[in-house]
Design a protein around this motif. Sequence first.
Motif, PDB file in Angstrom:
ATOM      1  N   PRO A 106      -6.029   2.039  -0.410  1.00 17.42           N
ATOM      2  CA  PRO A 106      -4.822   1.989  -0.904  1.00 17.42           C
ATOM      3  C   PRO A 106      -5.118   1.206  -1.740  1.00 17.42           C
ATOM      4  N   ARG A 126      -0.466   5.330  -9.975  1.00 16.52           N
ATOM      5  CA  ARG A 126      -2.111   6.487  -9.731  1.00 16.52           C
ATOM      6  C   ARG A 126      -2.990   5.949 -10.334  1.00 16.52           C
ATOM      7  N   GLU A 129      -4.676   8.607  -0.296  1.00 16.88           N
ATOM      8  CA  GLU A 129      -4.387   7.061   0.401  1.00 16.88           C
ATOM      9  C   GLU A 129      -4.473   6.004   1.273  1.00 16.88           C
ATOM     10  N   SER A 138       4.014   1.976  -6.576  1.00 14.91           N
ATOM     11  CA  SER A 138       2.868   2.660  -6.038  1.00 14.91           C
ATOM     12  C   SER A 138       2.341   3.273  -7.353  1.00 14.91           C
ATOM     13  N   THR A 172       0.579  -1.253   0.034  1.00 17.03           N
ATOM     14  CA  THR A 172      -0.057  -0.113  -0.433  1.00 17.03           C
ATOM     15  C   THR A 172       1.057   1.358  -0.474  1.00 17.03           C
ATOM     16  N   PRO A 173       0.438   2.433  -0.388  1.00 15.01           N
ATOM     17  CA  PRO A 173       0.873   3.805   0.389  1.00 15.01           C
ATOM     18  C   PRO A 173       1.816   4.046   1.529  1.00 15.01           C
ATOM     19  N   PHE A 194      -4.475   2.944  -5.206  1.00 12.90           N
ATOM     20  CA  PHE A 194      -3.547   3.854  -5.734  1.00 12.90           C
ATOM     21  C   PHE A 194      -2.124   2.163  -5.982  1.00 12.90           C
TER      22      PHE A 194
END
Length: 128
Positions: free
Chosen positions: A112, A127, A108, A125, A53-54, A115
């Motif tokens: 998550p 977008r 984010e 990550s 995850t970010p 992203f």
Amino acid sequence: PNSPDVAADELTHGGMVALIMRPTQSALRKFRRALNMRVTHIWGRDMSVDSKTPLRLARERLNLTIQQVSQDVGIDAGNLSRIERGVQTPTVETAAALAAHFGISELEILYPERFTDPSSDGHESGRP
């Protein structure tokens, strides 16, 4: 019905009998609990296994441990770990504190899966 999750009521109207099926209270409680749980499978994949995850990427970029961040932000390390893996959804307040701590968007942290690039190997990550 033989299921503990379904009850039947008999309804008679105009000489006709209808059997009305309805969920039991225990079934409704199970459903409410399920709604409160975060689904980890997004687009057929488990975020905790094959992608980062970010939030986790941000923490790892700064070489911080979960314990360090949890103390800095004032949340439980176990909760932070689950949030980081996408298993638990944080409160808006916790998301705001984590976003400010790492300089990333609250979105984010709250979403998550939006992203994280599903084609990545967990090191970048994406977008939307």
